[in-house]
Design a protein around this motif. Structure first.
Motif, PDB file in Angstrom:
ATOM      1  N   VAL A   1      32.006  37.000  35.170  1.00 58.57           N
ATOM      2  CA  VAL A   1      33.214  37.516  35.819  1.00 58.57           C
ATOM      3  C   VAL A   1      32.860  38.060  37.202  1.00 58.57           C
ATOM      4  CG1 VAL A   1      35.142  39.136  35.653  1.00 58.57           C
ATOM      5  CG2 VAL A   1      34.208  38.118  33.575  1.00 58.57           C
ATOM      6  N   ALA A   2      33.453  37.467  38.229  1.00 55.87           N
ATOM      7  CA  ALA A   2      33.179  37.881  39.609  1.00 55.87           C
ATOM      8  C   ALA A   2      34.065  39.050  40.013  1.00 55.87           C
ATOM      9  CB  ALA A   2      33.432  36.701  40.547  1.00 55.87           C
ATOM     10  N   TYR A   3      33.494  39.965  40.771  1.00 57.16           N
ATOM     11  CA  TYR A   3      34.295  41.064  41.296  1.00 57.16           C
ATOM     12  C   TYR A   3      33.740  41.457  42.663  1.00 57.16           C
ATOM     13  CZ  TYR A   3      30.473  44.272  40.088  1.00 57.16           C
ATOM     14  OH  TYR A   3      29.250  44.898  40.018  1.00 57.16           O
TER      15      TYR A   3
ATOM     16  N   PRO B   1      29.234  40.791  34.423  1.00 56.64           N
ATOM     17  CA  PRO B   1      29.859  41.038  35.735  1.00 56.64           C
ATOM     18  C   PRO B   1      28.936  40.612  36.867  1.00 56.64           C
ATOM     19  CG  PRO B   1      29.020  43.089  34.817  1.00 56.64           C
ATOM     20  CD  PRO B   1      28.698  42.015  33.811  1.00 56.64           C
ATOM     21  N   ARG B   2      29.507  40.010  37.912  1.00 57.42           N
ATOM     22  CA  ARG B   2      28.705  39.551  39.056  1.00 57.42           C
ATOM     23  C   ARG B   2      29.349  40.043  40.350  1.00 57.42           C
ATOM     24  NH1 ARG B   2      25.700  34.938  37.650  1.00 57.42           N
ATOM     25  NH2 ARG B   2      24.767  35.191  39.707  1.00 57.42           N
ATOM     26  N   LEU B   3      28.573  40.782  41.106  1.00 54.63           N
ATOM     27  CA  LEU B   3      29.074  41.377  42.353  1.00 54.63           C
ATOM     28  C   LEU B   3      29.105  40.363  43.500  1.00 54.63           C
ATOM     29  CD1 LEU B   3      29.829  43.978  43.995  1.00 54.63           C
ATOM     30  CD2 LEU B   3      27.386  44.293  44.367  1.00 54.63           C
ATOM     31  N   PHE B   4      30.246  40.274  44.170  1.00 58.18           N
ATOM     32  CA  PHE B   4      30.400  39.448  45.379  1.00 58.18           C
ATOM     33  C   PHE B   4      30.826  40.373  46.515  1.00 58.18           C
ATOM     34  CE2 PHE B   4      30.367  34.875  44.131  1.00 58.18           C
ATOM     35  CZ  PHE B   4      30.114  35.044  42.780  1.00 58.18           C
TER      36      PHE B   4
ATOM     37  N   PHE C   1      36.190  37.481  49.189  1.00 56.32           N
ATOM     38  CA  PHE C   1      37.016  36.616  48.354  1.00 56.32           C
ATOM     39  C   PHE C   1      36.713  35.118  48.525  1.00 56.32           C
ATOM     40  CE2 PHE C   1      39.728  40.488  48.525  1.00 56.32           C
ATOM     41  CZ  PHE C   1      39.696  40.765  47.173  1.00 56.32           C
TER      42      PHE C   1
ATOM     43  N   ILE D   1      34.057  34.172  46.128  1.00 60.35           N
ATOM     44  CA  ILE D   1      34.542  34.194  44.740  1.00 60.35           C
ATOM     45  C   ILE D   1      35.311  32.907  44.445  1.00 60.35           C
ATOM     46  CG2 ILE D   1      36.231  35.292  43.202  1.00 60.35           C
ATOM     47  CD1 ILE D   1      35.350  37.962  44.121  1.00 60.35           C
TER      48      ILE D   1
ATOM     49  N   MET E   1      31.389  30.851  38.110  1.00 70.99           N
ATOM     50  CA  MET E   1      32.109  31.963  37.503  1.00 70.99           C
ATOM     51  C   MET E   1      33.247  31.381  36.664  1.00 70.99           C
ATOM     52  SD  MET E   1      30.793  34.821  38.548  1.00 70.99           S
ATOM     53  CE  MET E   1      29.151  34.174  38.741  1.00 70.99           C
ATOM     54  N   GLN E   2      33.424  31.945  35.489  1.00 69.59           N
ATOM     55  CA  GLN E   2      34.523  31.461  34.644  1.00 69.59           C
ATOM     56  C   GLN E   2      35.770  32.325  34.825  1.00 69.59           C
ATOM     57  OE1 GLN E   2      31.183  31.817  33.032  1.00 69.59           O
ATOM     58  NE2 GLN E   2      31.091  29.802  34.007  1.00 69.59           N
ATOM     59  N   ALA E   3      35.585  33.513  35.368  1.00 68.25           N
ATOM     60  CA  ALA E   3      36.721  34.416  35.608  1.00 68.25           C
ATOM     61  C   ALA E   3      36.411  35.241  36.843  1.00 68.25           C
ATOM     62  CB  ALA E   3      36.940  35.319  34.406  1.00 68.25           C
ATOM     63  N   ALA E   4      37.445  35.810  37.434  1.00 69.47           N
ATOM     64  CA  ALA E   4      37.223  36.587  38.656  1.00 69.47           C
ATOM     65  C   ALA E   4      38.378  37.532  38.906  1.00 69.47           C
ATOM     66  CB  ALA E   4      37.075  35.648  39.856  1.00 69.47           C
ATOM     67  N   PHE E   5      38.049  38.637  39.548  1.00 69.26           N
ATOM     68  CA  PHE E   5      39.085  39.510  40.074  1.00 69.26           C
ATOM     69  C   PHE E   5      39.314  39.095  41.525  1.00 69.26           C
ATOM     70  CE2 PHE E   5      37.540  42.139  36.585  1.00 69.26           C
ATOM     71  CZ  PHE E   5      38.736  42.566  36.034  1.00 69.26           C
TER      72      PHE E   5
ATOM     73  N   HIS F   1      44.668  46.421  38.555  1.00 72.74           N
ATOM     74  CA  HIS F   1      45.215  47.766  38.750  1.00 72.74           C
ATOM     75  C   HIS F   1      46.555  47.631  39.464  1.00 72.74           C
ATOM     76  CE1 HIS F   1      44.363  47.687  43.089  1.00 72.74           C
ATOM     77  NE2 HIS F   1      43.302  47.001  42.742  1.00 72.74           N
TER      78      HIS F   1
END
Lengths: 49, 297
Positions: free
Chosen positions: A43-45, B17-20, B23, B26, B35-39, B62
């Motif tokens: 999950v990228a953040y 979790p993976r920090l980028f 955007f 990402i 990545m399979q999911a992302a914020f 949020h």
């Protein structure tokens, strides 16, 4: 000469071990080695709310 | 936050979790299945789907938590003073850009009178301090960073012009939704529980202070006092409930995207949002976890 070589190998080993402990994300590496259906999602953040 | 707390639970770590730092990176990682999911920001997720990228929004990160910030000692005192000035935004596909259009409309201005530039979020506070930009529209903790350092002043918070404002959404690849729905549900459940934990009645402030500490140290790599400011001054500056994606919120974003030229056709809500995981998480309860504890339930 042997002393120098020993010191060099010790130093390189220590730096390598420290790097692998501090900088390598082992949970990512281990997760990527699992079969696809058992892998946790990556999950990228970004550091913004 | 979910990752940190869930590690203390019986189920253990729920995801990786993976920090980028931006955007666009990402987006690429998601498209290439690294990545399979992302914020990411909601308009970017909608635009990706509209371009045929097989991803869907499943939950929110949020609500609120974005602001337009100007120099404290600068010439910009009102929104109208932004005319002709340089305003940094995280992306053309961001709610932080749309809020400028909304505020401009409400102030009888054309937002095109603002000179908007895209900038990676971590760079904006420094750019404002250096005078390289006149303002920025960005999510927390960067407005807080400028405020805390003493050179920035919040011109307005997004909620002032946009009630129920949303920015950050959780996007998941369609193939993962189809083949591993249980993993997606586990992720959404964990995030829902974290949101409830951050909004947990009388423990709300204590939980936010603790979250600032571990998220700042281990995830954002930022000074925890910065996140503490962002999460507590005032306490509803960023809200973590309700996080279910609502049709009317997204239809407003699509309309604004169309009006501001970043989306060339309408896209139905069902095409870019999958609500089943939010529905599945609706009965969740907050994490039972307190600072210093080594168990979570």
């Amino acid at each position: 000469m042997r002393k120098l070589l020993f010191g060099l190998v010790t130093w390189v080993s220590a730096v390598t071990a420290a790097h692998m402990a501090l900088n390598v994300n082992w949970s990512v590496i281990m997760n990527d080695r699992l079969p696809l259906d058992k892998r946790k999602l990556n999950v990228a953040y970004i550091p913004v709310t | 936050m979910t990752d940190y707390i869930s590690a203390y639970s019986q189920s253990g770590q729920l995801f990786v979790p993976r920090l980028f730092q931006g955007f666009p990176e990402i987006k690429e990682a998601l498209m290439s299945n690294k990545m399979q999911a992302a914020f990411m920001v909601a308009p970017m997720a909608i635009a990706l789907r509209a371009q045929g990228v097989p991803v869907k929004i499943v939950y929110l990160g949020h609500r609120y938590g974005s602001a337009v910030v100007v120099r404290k000692d600068g010439p910009v005192k009102t929104f109208a003073d932004l005319r002709g000035r340089i305003v940094a935004i995280p992306s053309r596909f961001s709610d932080e850009r749309l809020i400028l259009f909304k505020a401009a409309h409400d102030n009888g201005m054309d937002a095109r009178a603002l000179h908007m530039v895209e900038m990676a979020p971590p760079d904006v506070a420094g750019a404002l301090a250096a005078g390289a930009i006149d303002a920025f529209s960005m999510g927390e903790p960067f407005p807080s960073q400028a405020e805390m350092a003493g050179f920035g002043r919040v011109l307005f918070h997004a909620r002032q012009y946009w009630p129920d404002y949303i920015s950050c959404v959780l996007v998941v690849r369609q193939d993962v939704i189809e083949h591993r729905p249980e993993a997606v549900q586990m992720l959404v459940d964990g995030i829902a529980r974290s949101g409830l934990w951050l909004e947990d009645g009388t423990r709300r402030e204590a939980h936010r202070v603790h979250a600032s500490d571990f998220v700042g140290r281990y995830y954002y790599r930022q000074n925890p006092s910065l996140l503490r400011w962002a999460l507590t001054k005032p306490i509803d500056r960023v809200m973590y409930e309700p996080l279910s994606p609502r049709r009317r919120d997204f239809e407003l974003i699509v309309r604004l995207m169309r009006e501001t030229g970043v989306l060339d056709h309408d896209i139905p809500f069902e095409e870019y949002v999958d609500t089943r995981f939010a529905e599945g998480a609706s009965g969740m309860t907050p994490w039972k976890y307190e600072a210093g504890s080594n168990t979570a339930q």
